[in-house]
Design a protein around this motif. Structure first.
Motif, PDB file in Angstrom:
ATOM      1  N   THR A 131     -55.856  71.482  88.718  1.00 22.42           N
ATOM      2  CA  THR A 131     -56.537  70.330  89.282  1.00 22.42           C
ATOM      3  C   THR A 131     -57.726  69.923  88.428  1.00 22.42           C
ATOM      4  OG1 THR A 131     -55.891  71.025  91.507  1.00 22.42           O
ATOM      5  CG2 THR A 131     -57.677  69.430  91.346  1.00 22.42           C
ATOM      6  N   ASP A 147     -58.092  70.526  85.228  1.00 27.48           N
ATOM      7  CA  ASP A 147     -57.571  69.932  83.990  1.00 27.48           C
ATOM      8  C   ASP A 147     -57.143  68.490  84.215  1.00 27.48           C
ATOM      9  OD1 ASP A 147     -58.038  72.265  82.663  1.00 27.48           O
ATOM     10  OD2 ASP A 147     -55.968  73.011  82.825  1.00 27.48           O
ATOM     11  N   GLN A 148     -56.478  68.252  85.350  1.00 27.77           N
ATOM     12  CA  GLN A 148     -56.049  66.893  85.655  1.00 27.77           C
ATOM     13  C   GLN A 148     -57.242  65.979  85.858  1.00 27.77           C
ATOM     14  OE1 GLN A 148     -53.545  67.445  89.079  1.00 27.77           O
ATOM     15  NE2 GLN A 148     -51.711  67.862  87.867  1.00 27.77           N
ATOM     16  N   GLU A 160     -58.145  62.784  83.668  1.00 23.91           N
ATOM     17  CA  GLU A 160     -58.333  61.468  84.273  1.00 23.91           C
ATOM     18  C   GLU A 160     -59.702  60.900  83.917  1.00 23.91           C
ATOM     19  OE1 GLU A 160     -57.400  58.085  86.470  1.00 23.91           O
ATOM     20  OE2 GLU A 160     -56.133  59.740  85.792  1.00 23.91           O
TER      21      GLU A 160
END
Length: 360
Positions: free
Chosen positions: A94, A96-97, A101
């Motif tokens: 999460t 990393d995402q 983003e």
């Protein structure tokens, strides 16, 4: 004749005890403490019932229960460990995402700033040079002076339009776009839109026409905002329609709503790009400087603020048809309606998958 119920043979009892221990441990596979507690309790109950039935001795049953409890404790430890590992891995993914983003947003913002700086610098440079020319070299004739002033005026209008577009996008995203709904005649709206944009089309040798709209009921909308939608759609069509092309404005009544159309004979839009054209700062071709790509996004925001929808159909080499729907005016509505505000949401969140660094 006497029947004696004896204790089950030791190998069978041992297998039974091992299975009970395994049962207690299987709760760990569910990765929940409650599952471990349930399976441990079931294994304990089974051993107690076996001892009561005389299938195993009391001492063996006690030892088996102890083994089951230890298996349950071990299963709880394993469950907690696995949950922490899973939570850490999920948190890492999460994070990393979220980082990815955020990095994409930062990259998009930097690209947007470059685009805006480039497009704003051009008209400002034009104003500066034309003003300097007026000061350093007096105009020979009044017509020459008027021509230079007209250049300054157009450059100022270009810069002002860019700033207004940025403000409009900010207003829409913040949910502060307000509309003043009134009874608006569609024929008058199309005529006014054509008159407003005819000069721009003529400069590029493009024919701008309006189809007759007989029998179309009036709409419930903000005339100024709807004209802005027409202006953005027609301006976009002018950018991508070659000299000698045609742009047609029309309207029809479809499914209890008024559907407005802007048809052009331009280059058309490739099918894979259709879903992205209403996103912010999106460009059919990278490096295209005919605009920063806010017009279609603003048009979408205004239409949705009216409770309508907007879409496009296109064929490469044949042109595009942009259309948007508006509610029909009801005679039961009061003549003086209060202003309405777009709900607090961003109309652009549905196009997050698009590359916001590309502009149409």
């Amino acid at each position: 004749m006497t029947t004696t119920v004896g204790i089950v043979s030791e190998p069978t009892v041992g297998t039974f005890a091992v299975l009970s221990v395994v049962l207690a441990f299987t709760g760990a596979f569910r990765l929940t403490r409650s599952a471990v507690q349930l399976t441990t309790a079931l294994a304990t109950i089974v051993i107690v019932l076996a001892a009561v039935a005389g299938w195993m001795s009391a001492s063996f049953a006690a030892a088996s229960i102890m083994a089951v409890v230890l298996a349950g404790v071990l299963a709880l430890a394993v469950t907690d460990m696995l949950r922490r590992v899973v939570k850490n891995e999920v948190g890492k993914v999460t994070l990393d995402q979220a980082y990815g983003e955020a990095q994409r947003v930062i990259d998009a913002r930097e690209e947007i700033l470059r685009i805006v700086a480039h497009d704003l610098r051009n008209p400002l440079n034009t104003i500066s040079m034309a003003t300097g020319l007026l000061l350093d070299t007096p105009a020979a004739t009044e017509a020459d002076r008027a021509k230079r002033l007209k250049i300054i005026q157009r450059a100022g209008e270009t810069a002002n339009r860019l700033i207004q577009d940025l403000l409009s996008v900010t207003t829409i995203e913040a949910g502060r776009l307000s509309i003043d709904p009134r009874r608006v005649e569609v024929a008058e709206l199309l005529r006014e839109a054509a008159e407003m944009l005819e000069t721009v089309a003529r400069e590029k040798s493009i024919e701008l026409t309006v189809d007759p709209v007989a029998g179309i009921p009036p709409i419930r909308g903000d005339a100024g905002r709807v004209l802005q939608v027409f202006s953005n759609l027609v301006s976009n069509a002018i950018k991508f329609t070659p000299e000698g092309g045609r742009i047609t404005l029309s309207a029809d009544c479809v499914d209890g709503r008024v559907q407005c159309f802007v048809r052009d004979t331009g280059a058309g839009i490739p099918p894979e790009q259709i879903s992205r054209v209403f996103g912010k700062f999106w460009q059919a071709r990278r490096g295209d400087r005919r605009g920063v790509g806010l017009g279609l996004a603003i048009a979408r925001g205004i239409v949705e603020a009216h409770g309508g929808s907007i879409g496009v159909e296109s064929e490469v080499g044949r042109g595009s048809v942009f259309s948007f729907s508006l509610p029909i005016w009801s005679d039961e509505e009061p003549a003086d309606l209060p202003r309405q505000t777009l709900p607090d949401r961003s109309v652009f969140t549905r196009t997050r998958e698009t590359d916001t660094r590309r502009t149409l």
